[in-house]
Design an enzyme around this catalytic site. Structure first.
Site, PDB file in Angstrom:
ATOM      1  N   ASP A   1       0.841  -1.197   0.000  1.00 15.29           N
ATOM      2  CA  ASP A   1       0.000   0.000   0.000  1.00 15.29           C
ATOM      3  C   ASP A   1       0.877   1.249   0.000  1.00 15.29           C
ATOM      4  O   ASP A   1       1.767   1.386   0.839  1.00 15.29           O
ATOM      5  CB  ASP A   1      -0.910  -0.025   1.236  1.00 15.29           C
ATOM      6  CG  ASP A   1      -1.970   1.055   1.209  1.00 15.29           C
ATOM      7  OD1 ASP A   1      -2.352   1.494   0.105  1.00 15.29           O
ATOM      8  OD2 ASP A   1      -2.437   1.454   2.295  1.00 15.29           O
ATOM      9  N   HIS A   2       0.626   2.158  -0.929  1.00 12.99           N
ATOM     10  CA  HIS A   2       1.383   3.412  -1.039  1.00 12.99           C
ATOM     11  C   HIS A   2       2.890   3.166  -1.035  1.00 12.99           C
ATOM     12  O   HIS A   2       3.646   3.778  -0.274  1.00 12.99           O
ATOM     13  CB  HIS A   2       1.004   4.374   0.092  1.00 12.99           C
ATOM     14  CG  HIS A   2      -0.323   5.009  -0.100  1.00 12.99           C
ATOM     15  ND1 HIS A   2      -0.549   6.015  -1.008  1.00 12.99           N
ATOM     16  CD2 HIS A   2      -1.519   4.759   0.486  1.00 12.99           C
ATOM     17  CE1 HIS A   2      -1.824   6.363  -0.980  1.00 12.99           C
ATOM     18  NE2 HIS A   2      -2.441   5.607  -0.091  1.00 12.99           N
TER      19      HIS A   2
ATOM     20  N   ASP B   1       3.099   4.456  -5.498  1.00 14.31           N
ATOM     21  CA  ASP B   1       2.536   5.794  -5.317  1.00 14.31           C
ATOM     22  C   ASP B   1       3.535   6.827  -5.829  1.00 14.31           C
ATOM     23  O   ASP B   1       4.403   7.290  -5.100  1.00 14.31           O
ATOM     24  CB  ASP B   1       2.213   6.035  -3.842  1.00 14.31           C
ATOM     25  CG  ASP B   1       1.546   7.383  -3.606  1.00 14.31           C
ATOM     26  OD1 ASP B   1       1.401   8.156  -4.583  1.00 14.31           O
ATOM     27  OD2 ASP B   1       1.165   7.663  -2.456  1.00 14.31           O
TER      28      ASP B   1
ATOM     29  N   GLU C   1      -1.237   5.701  -8.718  1.00 17.65           N
ATOM     30  CA  GLU C   1      -2.026   6.803  -8.158  1.00 17.65           C
ATOM     31  C   GLU C   1      -1.774   8.089  -8.917  1.00 17.65           C
ATOM     32  O   GLU C   1      -0.635   8.410  -9.278  1.00 17.65           O
ATOM     33  CB  GLU C   1      -1.688   7.012  -6.678  1.00 17.65           C
ATOM     34  CG  GLU C   1      -2.478   8.154  -6.042  1.00 17.65           C
ATOM     35  CD  GLU C   1      -2.233   8.293  -4.544  1.00 17.65           C
ATOM     36  OE1 GLU C   1      -2.302   9.433  -4.051  1.00 17.65           O
ATOM     37  OE2 GLU C   1      -1.986   7.290  -3.874  1.00 17.65           O
TER      38      GLU C   1
ATOM     39  N   HIS D   1      -7.113  10.107   4.015  1.00 14.76           N
ATOM     40  CA  HIS D   1      -6.836   9.046   4.980  1.00 14.76           C
ATOM     41  C   HIS D   1      -7.210   9.524   6.382  1.00 14.76           C
ATOM     42  O   HIS D   1      -7.168  10.716   6.671  1.00 14.76           O
ATOM     43  CB  HIS D   1      -5.346   8.679   4.978  1.00 14.76           C
ATOM     44  CG  HIS D   1      -4.893   8.016   3.714  1.00 14.76           C
ATOM     45  ND1 HIS D   1      -3.832   8.476   2.969  1.00 14.76           N
ATOM     46  CD2 HIS D   1      -5.354   6.928   3.063  1.00 14.76           C
ATOM     47  CE1 HIS D   1      -3.654   7.695   1.929  1.00 14.76           C
ATOM     48  NE2 HIS D   1      -4.574   6.747   1.952  1.00 14.76           N
ATOM     49  N   GLY D   2      -7.561   8.586   7.243  1.00 11.41           N
ATOM     50  CA  GLY D   2      -7.874   8.949   8.622  1.00 11.41           C
ATOM     51  C   GLY D   2      -9.298   9.440   8.779  1.00 11.41           C
ATOM     52  O   GLY D   2     -10.157   9.255   7.920  1.00 11.41           O
TER      53      GLY D   2
ATOM     54  N   HIS E   1      -9.325   5.229  -1.910  1.00 10.97           N
ATOM     55  CA  HIS E   1      -8.591   5.180  -0.644  1.00 10.97           C
ATOM     56  C   HIS E   1      -9.375   5.956   0.410  1.00 10.97           C
ATOM     57  O   HIS E   1     -10.246   6.756   0.099  1.00 10.97           O
ATOM     58  CB  HIS E   1      -7.199   5.798  -0.811  1.00 10.97           C
ATOM     59  CG  HIS E   1      -6.232   4.921  -1.527  1.00 10.97           C
ATOM     60  ND1 HIS E   1      -5.085   4.437  -0.937  1.00 10.97           N
ATOM     61  CD2 HIS E   1      -6.242   4.426  -2.788  1.00 10.97           C
ATOM     62  CE1 HIS E   1      -4.432   3.682  -1.808  1.00 10.97           C
ATOM     63  NE2 HIS E   1      -5.115   3.669  -2.940  1.00 10.97           N
ATOM     64  N   GLY E   2      -9.041   5.723   1.689  1.00 13.95           N
ATOM     65  CA  GLY E   2      -9.693   6.464   2.766  1.00 13.95           C
ATOM     66  C   GLY E   2     -11.142   6.072   2.948  1.00 13.95           C
ATOM     67  O   GLY E   2     -12.013   6.928   3.134  1.00 13.95           O
TER      68      GLY E   2
ATOM     69  N   THR F   1      -8.172   2.924   8.947  1.00 19.28           N
ATOM     70  CA  THR F   1      -8.430   3.654  10.188  1.00 19.28           C
ATOM     71  C   THR F   1      -9.576   3.054  10.988  1.00 19.28           C
ATOM     72  O   THR F   1      -9.507   2.965  12.218  1.00 19.28           O
ATOM     73  CB  THR F   1      -8.725   5.138   9.880  1.00 19.28           C
ATOM     74  OG1 THR F   1      -7.621   5.703   9.179  1.00 19.28           O
ATOM     75  CG2 THR F   1      -8.965   5.921  11.156  1.00 19.28           C
TER      76      THR F   1
END
Length: 287
Positions: free
Chosen positions: A84-85, A105, A135, A177-178, A207-208, A232
């Protein structure tokens, strides 16, 4: 055995549902996600950030742990192990370690450099039968040291990267994210539709996934999103359940410290979170 994410995402795109990527951080998280996927007969993608990979003693250790669980737990649903990333160097390391999928990424590079590096990695992944995610337009917030401002991707740049032959494309559409702040403007479906028009049948990635309202999730899937990342929300559910167990004094029962008992409530909380998301994404019964 581990598989590329290509077939599961192609099916998801055609079937108008999404496969969940759930990030792993240790044995308990991995076991919880795999057992839930098997129970729900759902394909699944295990995401590993570079930081989590280091924490778990390196990428070869992660591959060995996941492959061992697939065999010992009798997992028969499709499972992809995905970086991931990933950085350029991290992507190459995961290819060598035995991952079945990677994300490079390159969104922080100028588009020309992003294209150049992505093209090289695409060639390697095709040779090895791996899937690769790219991405365009950084994802907002911070995840494991990767920071993005929440840009909306340029559809023309998305087409440029998609035409390189990547398996899936993460396009920034205002997602972060988050936790999402109260003043978050929401997803840009206009951008998503424009990206979809330029990239055709290519599976798109959101994402996120934590904190995005259900109606937005469903609309994103209807517009071509075939993979949704969740991290998250698993962290928060694990944290809450573990804290409740400790505050209840249950960790003091018996003799000594038993991590199997301490981590059990958090593990069950992750199972519940993963089940909820798989049902929302529509991947249940699609293995």
């Amino acid at each position: 055995m581990l598989v590329s994410a290509e077939e599961m995402l192609t099916k998801a795109k055609a079937g108008k549902y999404a496969v969940g990527q759930f990030n792993i951080n240790n044995l308990e998280w991995t076991k919880a996600i795999l057992l839930t996927a098997q129970e729900l007969n759902s394909p699944v993608i295990l995401g590993v950030s570079e930081g989590a990979g280091k924490y778990m003693c390196g990428y070869k250790t992660v591959v060995g742990m996941v492959n061992g669980m697939l065999e010992e737990l009798g997992i028969t649903v499709p499972v992809a192990l995905h970086l991931d990333h990933g950085s350029y160097e991290g992507a190459k390391a995961c290819i060598e370690a035995g991952f079945s999928s990677i994300m490079f990424d390159g969104s922080h590079y100028p588009i020309e450099e992003n294209v150049e590096k992505t093209k090289e990695l695409v060639a390697i992944c095709k040779e090895k039968g791996m899937s690769i995610e790219a991405e365009v337009g950084s994802i907002g917030g911070e995840e494991d040291g990767v920071v993005g401002a929440g840009e909306c991707a340029d559809p023309e740049e998305c087409k440029m990267v998609a035409d390189l032959g990547v398996t899936m494309l993460a396009a920034g559409i205002g997602n972060i994210h988050g936790k999402y702040p109260d003043n978050w403007a929401g997803l840009s479906f206009e951008t998503l539709a424009a990206v979809q028009e330029k990239t055709g049948t290519m599976p798109l990635v959101l994402h996120g996934g934590t904190g995005i309202p259900e109606d937005m999730i469903k609309k994103a899937i209807s517009l071509g999103v075939s993979k949704i990342n969740v991290n998250t929300e698993c962290q928060l559910s694990f944290q809450e359940a573990t804290r409740a167990y400790i505050e209840a004094g249950k960790d003091l029962e018996g003799k000594g410290f038993d991590p199997r008992k301490l981590l059990a409530p958090g593990t069950e909380a992750i199972k519940a979170t993963v089940k909820e998301k798989m049902e929302l994404f529509g991947s249940v019964g699609k293995a």
